[in-house]
Design a protein around this motif. Structure first.
Motif, PDB file in Angstrom:
ATOM      1  N   ILE A 268      14.738  32.399  11.587  1.00  0.00           N
ATOM      2  CA  ILE A 268      15.250  32.089  10.255  1.00  0.00           C
ATOM      3  C   ILE A 268      15.924  33.305   9.666  1.00  0.00           C
ATOM      4  O   ILE A 268      16.962  33.206   8.994  1.00  0.00           O
ATOM      5  N   VAL A 269      15.346  34.460   9.916  1.00  0.00           N
ATOM      6  CA  VAL A 269      15.883  35.704   9.361  1.00  0.00           C
ATOM      7  C   VAL A 269      16.929  36.247  10.332  1.00  0.00           C
ATOM      8  O   VAL A 269      16.679  36.313  11.558  1.00  0.00           O
ATOM      9  N   PRO A 270      18.097  36.614   9.839  1.00  0.00           N
ATOM     10  CA  PRO A 270      19.141  37.187  10.730  1.00  0.00           C
ATOM     11  C   PRO A 270      18.580  38.438  11.405  1.00  0.00           C
ATOM     12  O   PRO A 270      17.881  39.241  10.787  1.00  0.00           O
ATOM     13  N   PRO A 271      18.912  38.605  12.691  1.00  0.00           N
ATOM     14  CA  PRO A 271      18.363  39.744  13.450  1.00  0.00           C
ATOM     15  C   PRO A 271      18.733  41.082  12.849  1.00  0.00           C
ATOM     16  O   PRO A 271      17.947  42.037  12.904  1.00  0.00           O
ATOM     17  N   GLU A 272      19.920  41.199  12.260  1.00  0.00           N
ATOM     18  CA  GLU A 272      20.302  42.499  11.739  1.00  0.00           C
ATOM     19  C   GLU A 272      19.490  42.908  10.506  1.00  0.00           C
ATOM     20  O   GLU A 272      19.471  44.073  10.137  1.00  0.00           O
TER      21      GLU A 272
END
Length: 484
Positions: A106-110
């Motif tokens: 759900i959370v962007p990897p960056e």
């Protein structure tokens, strides 16, 4: 005793009080003065006054039971540890939940490294939520106001007033008893001094007879045994004189004890007296029933016992008080706690092992016991008044009878003295006549002393000892003087 010698002795007795006062620094003392000194200095009266003051302060203290009770208190406390909620056990679940969310896609990897950088310090911190520091202190006050205690406060105030009245009655009883004691010792000292004078007269008379007996023996008018008999009586008279002097010293010390003065010497100058008219016994019985301090105390104890019953009855009723408190100064006290509070408290005891029931029953038995004692005391006082009244009349009759005996004893002594000088009577008859005169004169003063002491005791039983001095000044008071 010859008439000229008797007149000389009488003159000597008339001036001897003043002469003795001048030589020995003896203070002449009226009964009124003695009573004033006693009321001022006697330790028993001082103790009674202190007791009355103590009872008065206790009554005032009982009034304070109705007043609000205000207290100010302060405290400093160091606890074993801080008070709070320890949430460190939640770190694991929260860390796992955060990892699951970050790895869920759900959370962007960056953004994951930035979020982990933010979450790391939080998860590494101590998750203990402190509510109260372990070191704290405060200063505050509280107020408690009794609203209803089942009548206990009213009973306590009435009991305190009764106790004060009891102390006052006890003080009156002490004062009345001291008046009787003063009468006994004041007139007792006068009696002892007069007995000394009588014994001194006897010694002088027997000494004169001894000289006459010696002269008659030389002339062959009496036998040696007659003169020897007078010598024996002379020794007895001197011994009785010394005993009378010792008795005088003892009563003098007793009088100083009553007066509350440890030094000095006193000579009573108020004459003993007998009343020719006296109120009937019913008058004194009525006074005793109304004013006797002992009966007053018993009556007050009965009322006090009744208040005890009311106090015990209040234990069965609810107790209601209003209360409030506030904190004036706080040191590291959590702000979660309120700074003030007010309220009303109610306490009703349901069961206490029958303690209240038995104490209430005991209080009722105490009332019955005191009532029985009150009835008995009233009967005893009435009997005492009648006994003293009859004794008083008996002593008055004795004095009338002794008055006639004195005249006969004086004339009989004259006859025997004349007969002895003429060799018509024995020395024993003459000495017996001399001793008989001394006896009846002493009996007369003793009867007067008994009359005055009994009168004081009668007035004490009637509760009017303060009126004794007025009896002395009554118009029908007949003075009993030593030379009459």
């Amino acid at each position: 005793m010859k008439r000229s010698a008797k007149i000389g002795v009488a003159a000597l007795l008339l001036v001897s009080p003043l002469a003795a006062a001048a030589q020995q620094d003896v203070q002449l003392l009226t009964f009124d003065e003695a009573l004033t000194i006693t009321c001022t200095n006697n330790p028993a009266l001082k103790a009674a006054a202190y007791e009355e003051r103590a009872a008065e302060q206790e009554r005032r203290a009982a009034i304070g039971l109705r007043m609000p009770q205000i207290n100010v208190a302060g405290a400093y406390t160091y606890l074993g540890k801080d008070i709070g909620a320890d949430l460190n056990d939640l770190k694991g679940p929260v860390n796992k939940l955060a990892g699951d969310i970050l790895n869920s896609g759900i959370v962007p990897p960056e953004l994951i490294p930035s979020i982990q950088g933010l979450i790391g310090p939080i998860l590494g911190a101590d998750w203990f939520l402190k509510v109260q520091d372990r070191s704290l202190g405060f200063v505050g006050g509280e107020v408690t106001v009794p609203i209803y205690l089942g009548g206990k406060i009213n009973a306590a105030n009435r009991a305190a007033r009764i106790s004060q009245q009891t102390a006052e009655a006890a003080g009156a009883q002490t004062r009345n008893a001291l008046v009787s004691e003063l009468v006994e010792r004041y007139f007792g000292l006068a009696l002892a001094a007069q007995v000394v004078e009588v014994r001194r007269e006897v010694v002088e008379g027997v000494r004169s007879h001894l000289r006459d007996a010696a002269a008659l023996e030389e002339n062959g008018m009496i036998a040696y045994s007659e003169r020897l008999y007078v010598e024996v009586k002379m020794a007895e008279a001197e011994r009785e004189l010394e005993n009378a002097k010792l008795q005088l010293q003892t009563i003098s010390s007793a009088l100083k004890n009553t007066l509350g003065t440890g030094e000095g010497a006193y000579r009573p100058i108020t004459s003993m007296f007998v009343l020719t008219q006296l109120e009937d016994a019913a008058y004194y019985k009525a006074l005793a029933a109304d004013r006797n301090p002992l009966l007053t105390q018993v009556e007050l104890k009965s009322r006090l016992a009744e208040e005890g019953v009311k106090a015990r009855r209040s234990d069965f009723l609810p107790q209601v008080v209003a209360m409030g408190g506030a904190s004036f100064y706080n040191y590291q006290v959590t702000g979660i706690l309120p700074r003030w509070a007010v309220g009303v408290g109610v306490n009703l005891k349901i069961f206490d092992g029958l303690n209240r029931e038995y104490k209430y029953s005991a209080a009722r038995q105490t009332v019955r016991r005191v009532d029985a004692l009150r009835d008995k005391a009233a009967e005893d006082i009435a009997v005492l008044v009648e006994k003293l009244y009859n004794q008083l009349n008996n002593y008055a009759n004795q004095i009338v009878s002794i008055d006639s005996s004195i005249a006969f004893a004086e004339e009989y002594l004259k006859v025997k003295n004349a007969a002895f000088l003429e060799g018509m009577s024995s020395s024993s008859d003459l000495i017996d006549a001399e001793l008989n005169l001394a006896k009846v004169r002493t009996e007369r003063m003793q009867a007067a002393f008994n009359y005055d002491l009994t009168l004081a005791q009668l007035l004490e039983a009637a509760g009017i000892s303060d009126e004794f001095t007025s009896y002395i000044r009554r118009a029908d008071a007949r003075r009993i003087a030593f030379e009459q």
